[in-house]
Scaffold this motif. Sequence first.
Motif, PDB file in Angstrom:
ATOM      1  N   ALA A 107     -25.991 -18.835 -33.700  1.00 10.19           N
ATOM      2  CA  ALA A 107     -26.743 -19.512 -34.768  1.00 10.19           C
ATOM      3  C   ALA A 107     -27.879 -18.615 -35.261  1.00 10.19           C
ATOM      4  O   ALA A 107     -28.118 -18.499 -36.470  1.00 10.19           O
ATOM      5  CB  ALA A 107     -27.281 -20.842 -34.262  1.00 10.19           C
ATOM      6  N   CYS A 108     -28.559 -17.983 -34.302  1.00  3.89           N
ATOM      7  CA  CYS A 108     -29.652 -17.074 -34.675  1.00  3.89           C
ATOM      8  C   CYS A 108     -29.112 -15.890 -35.477  1.00  3.89           C
ATOM      9  O   CYS A 108     -29.698 -15.492 -36.497  1.00  3.89           O
ATOM     10  CB  CYS A 108     -30.365 -16.574 -33.420  1.00  3.89           C
ATOM     11  N   ARG A 109     -27.994 -15.340 -35.020  1.00  5.58           N
ATOM     12  CA  ARG A 109     -27.420 -14.161 -35.664  1.00  5.58           C
ATOM     13  C   ARG A 109     -26.907 -14.483 -37.066  1.00  5.58           C
ATOM     14  O   ARG A 109     -27.140 -13.727 -38.013  1.00  5.58           O
ATOM     15  CB  ARG A 109     -26.282 -13.626 -34.782  1.00  5.58           C
ATOM     16  N   LYS A 110     -26.225 -15.603 -37.228  1.00  7.50           N
ATOM     17  CA  LYS A 110     -25.643 -15.971 -38.522  1.00  7.50           C
ATOM     18  C   LYS A 110     -26.712 -16.299 -39.560  1.00  7.50           C
ATOM     19  O   LYS A 110     -26.565 -15.963 -40.743  1.00  7.50           O
ATOM     20  CB  LYS A 110     -24.718 -17.176 -38.353  1.00  7.50           C
ATOM     21  N   LEU A 111     -27.775 -16.994 -39.101  1.00 10.40           N
ATOM     22  CA  LEU A 111     -28.793 -17.444 -40.056  1.00 10.40           C
ATOM     23  C   LEU A 111     -29.953 -16.464 -40.195  1.00 10.40           C
ATOM     24  O   LEU A 111     -30.772 -16.597 -41.106  1.00 10.40           O
ATOM     25  CB  LEU A 111     -29.316 -18.819 -39.649  1.00 10.40           C
ATOM     26  N   GLU A 115     -17.320 -30.672 -44.172  1.00  9.45           N
ATOM     27  CA  GLU A 115     -17.658 -29.354 -44.711  1.00  9.45           C
ATOM     28  C   GLU A 115     -18.972 -29.431 -45.474  1.00  9.45           C
ATOM     29  O   GLU A 115     -19.243 -30.412 -46.164  1.00  9.45           O
ATOM     30  CB  GLU A 115     -16.553 -28.858 -45.643  1.00  9.45           C
ATOM     31  N   THR A 116     -19.791 -28.393 -45.318  1.00  8.66           N
ATOM     32  CA  THR A 116     -21.053 -28.303 -46.047  1.00  8.66           C
ATOM     33  C   THR A 116     -21.389 -26.817 -46.195  1.00  8.66           C
ATOM     34  O   THR A 116     -20.518 -25.959 -46.041  1.00  8.66           O
ATOM     35  CB  THR A 116     -22.172 -29.083 -45.322  1.00  8.66           C
ATOM     36  N   GLN A 117     -22.662 -26.524 -46.467  1.00 11.28           N
ATOM     37  CA  GLN A 117     -23.093 -25.128 -46.601  1.00 11.28           C
ATOM     38  C   GLN A 117     -24.391 -24.914 -45.824  1.00 11.28           C
ATOM     39  O   GLN A 117     -25.214 -25.822 -45.702  1.00 11.28           O
ATOM     40  CB  GLN A 117     -23.324 -24.787 -48.085  1.00 11.28           C
ATOM     41  N   HIS A 118     -24.538 -23.706 -45.283  1.00 13.76           N
ATOM     42  CA  HIS A 118     -25.793 -23.295 -44.644  1.00 13.76           C
ATOM     43  C   HIS A 118     -26.427 -22.170 -45.460  1.00 13.76           C
ATOM     44  O   HIS A 118     -25.708 -21.353 -46.054  1.00 13.76           O
ATOM     45  CB  HIS A 118     -25.546 -22.829 -43.211  1.00 13.76           C
ATOM     46  N   LYS A 119     -27.742 -22.156 -45.438  1.00 14.70           N
ATOM     47  CA  LYS A 119     -28.477 -21.109 -46.160  1.00 14.70           C
ATOM     48  C   LYS A 119     -29.217 -20.265 -45.128  1.00 14.70           C
ATOM     49  O   LYS A 119     -29.981 -20.793 -44.312  1.00 14.70           O
ATOM     50  CB  LYS A 119     -29.471 -21.747 -47.142  1.00 14.70           C
ATOM     51  N   ASN A 120     -28.980 -18.938 -45.145  1.00 15.35           N
ATOM     52  CA  ASN A 120     -29.637 -18.078 -44.162  1.00 15.35           C
ATOM     53  C   ASN A 120     -31.015 -17.626 -44.653  1.00 15.35           C
ATOM     54  O   ASN A 120     -31.466 -18.016 -45.741  1.00 15.35           O
ATOM     55  CB  ASN A 120     -28.745 -16.877 -43.799  1.00 15.35           C
ATOM     56  N   ARG A 121     -31.673 -16.809 -43.828  1.00 16.50           N
ATOM     57  CA  ARG A 121     -33.030 -16.373 -44.149  1.00 16.50           C
ATOM     58  C   ARG A 121     -33.101 -15.673 -45.507  1.00 16.50           C
ATOM     59  O   ARG A 121     -34.086 -15.804 -46.241  1.00 16.50           O
ATOM     60  CB  ARG A 121     -33.541 -15.434 -43.042  1.00 16.50           C
ATOM     61  N   ASN A 122     -32.034 -14.946 -45.876  1.00 16.13           N
ATOM     62  CA  ASN A 122     -32.020 -14.212 -47.146  1.00 16.13           C
ATOM     63  C   ASN A 122     -31.636 -15.077 -48.339  1.00 16.13           C
ATOM     64  O   ASN A 122     -31.515 -14.579 -49.462  1.00 16.13           O
ATOM     65  CB  ASN A 122     -31.053 -13.027 -47.044  1.00 16.13           C
ATOM     66  N   GLU A 149     -28.767 -16.554 -48.743  1.00 13.96           N
ATOM     67  CA  GLU A 149     -27.327 -16.522 -48.986  1.00 13.96           C
ATOM     68  C   GLU A 149     -26.688 -17.834 -48.514  1.00 13.96           C
ATOM     69  O   GLU A 149     -27.069 -18.386 -47.476  1.00 13.96           O
ATOM     70  CB  GLU A 149     -26.685 -15.345 -48.245  1.00 13.96           C
ATOM     71  N   ILE A 150     -25.719 -18.314 -49.280  1.00 13.82           N
ATOM     72  CA  ILE A 150     -25.039 -19.567 -48.957  1.00 13.82           C
ATOM     73  C   ILE A 150     -23.757 -19.261 -48.181  1.00 13.82           C
ATOM     74  O   ILE A 150     -22.943 -18.426 -48.596  1.00 13.82           O
ATOM     75  CB  ILE A 150     -24.708 -20.364 -50.235  1.00 13.82           C
TER      76      ILE A 150
END
Length: 644
Positions: free
Chosen positions: A305-309, A349-356, A358-359
């Motif tokens: 989770a840390c790595r992906k986001l 299904e949904t979407q996550h937004k990372n630190r940058n 990006e969806i």
Amino acid sequence: MQESRKIENIETKLKQHEERTRLLLKTLCGISYQYDMVEKRLVYFEGESIKITGYPTRDFISGKIKWSELVCPQDKEIFTGEAEKLRTRKKHTADHIYRIKHKNGSVRWIRDIAEITVFGNHKVINGVLYDVTEQIKLKNNLIKAEFSYRSAIDNSPNIIFTVGKNLRFTYLNHAAQAVFGNAEETKSKKATDFILPPIVIEGKEYGKSYMKKIVSEVFEGRTFSDIELKYKSGVKGELITVTRIYPEFTHDKKTYACVFASTDITDRKKQEEKLRAIEKSIEFSHDPIFWVNSKGNIIYANESACRKLGYSKNELLSMSVFDIDPHLKRERWDEHWKRSIKRKYYTFETQHKNRNGEIIPVEISVTSFEYEGETIHSDFARDISDRKKYEIELIKAKEKAEYSEKLKSAFLAQMSHEIRSPLHRILGYVSILKDFIAENLPEKTSQADEYFHGVELASKRLIRTIDSILNMSELQTRSYEPVYKKFDLYDRLTLLYNEYNNFARVKNLEFKLERKTKETQITGDEYSVVQIFANLIDNAIKYTEKGSVKIVIGRNKNRRLFVEVADTGIGISDEFRKELFKPFMQEELGYSRKYEGSGLGLALVKNYCRINNAVISVKSGKNKGSVFRVTFKGEDNSPEIDTT
């Protein structure tokens, strides 16, 4: 005179002494008695008579109550036996315990201490009776308690044993014997023979030689708690235990043994190892995993989770699901939470937004569980970016395929029209030419008929080939729409018989239609049913050079309607029979083949049988002719026994 005074003084002193003695006996916690064995009666009975027996002393002195009558029957033998030994002077003193029955019905334990005194021929028994009921009860309770304690130790599921200063076993309970062996097997061995290193004390590890120091300190009064010991067992293999080691004392507070009380934690250790492995698999899982509480706060996030986001673990634990899911609204969270609790497990299904910013499209699998008194969601978030790309490509490919299918259908329909129309026009002109020659050139008619017949056959072959290709195309694209209705199959077979009769006569074949049942009505798709038998009859005549072609309609043992098309033609080899119903398959292929055809006829027959809930079977052999049977199962789907 002086002598008489002396005697008086002595008597006075004796009376005073006797009075003091009586007074002293009265103050005893018991009953003092004197029994005259010559007169066989109690001459003295003083003390706590009421308390011990419930009767006053005068009842015993008067003989109203006899002491022997109070003695319980089961102890009579003890009482009379001791009295007899005193009477016969086999014993001078007696000290025995027996039971008497109190006036109120209760049983009391009595300690009887007595001695015999002889004055010439006069014998008396002097004694004291004590009520020792409470002492006996206390003793019995102590014995029971000790027995219960020993029984509890013996049968405890914990491994309990004691060792001396020399580290040799002095006691093993049943659980310890199951690990180390019984007393006979362990009498020559030391406890350290079964202890494996390391010995863990307060997180520090020691070798098994350290056990001697531990036992030495225990004999000095020290206690060790929660020591991790490994035991070697011939029966159970290697055991891991948590052990308490403490001294066992004698009554004078001296240590005489060192007690080991061990709890087997082997299974617990294995479970802990398994849990650690599970924790690692969760922590280092490829997919992000979150734990979310009822407020939407993230209380756990794994490394993925840390790595992906792109956040650190501490950052994620200070965030909520609203910070990483742009589609999740805080005002609708309570409704979402309650719905998810009812469902317990679901996927969306949904979407996550990372630190940058990006969806990332994700698929969330949610599981609810209880943790520290509250309901928690465990969310597995799988990145489905590649899947989404694949789905888009798949949709495009599907649309392209559908478009291609439409083009193909349009092409086939157009080609069918473009080929059929000129052919029908050619056949029309051929018919006009034929009539013209017959009228104007009668001498050329027979020769012209031969040419025109060739043109007609070639044209029909071409039309039949086009029809087969179009029909197969419709079946493969599932665009064929059957129309089911009731009709008489024999009538349709009669029309086909009349149509192919001339063809059979040209080849000099015997051609028959035989009816073996009057019930020839079926419900089916008329066009495809007619095509089944048109293809079978056409093949039978085409592949038969001499002999016969026979069509039979009837009913089998199950009352199912069947049609057989039998011929005496070239037959089918065993090897080719497996390929018989596949499209474009013929036993002889290439330009040199003897018989014409597209190889689609039997493939169409198989498909048309499926449409009409029928089965087709074949009996054939090379150069032995063929028999094709089509059996209609009707409206049900019962298994057909005639499936040769």
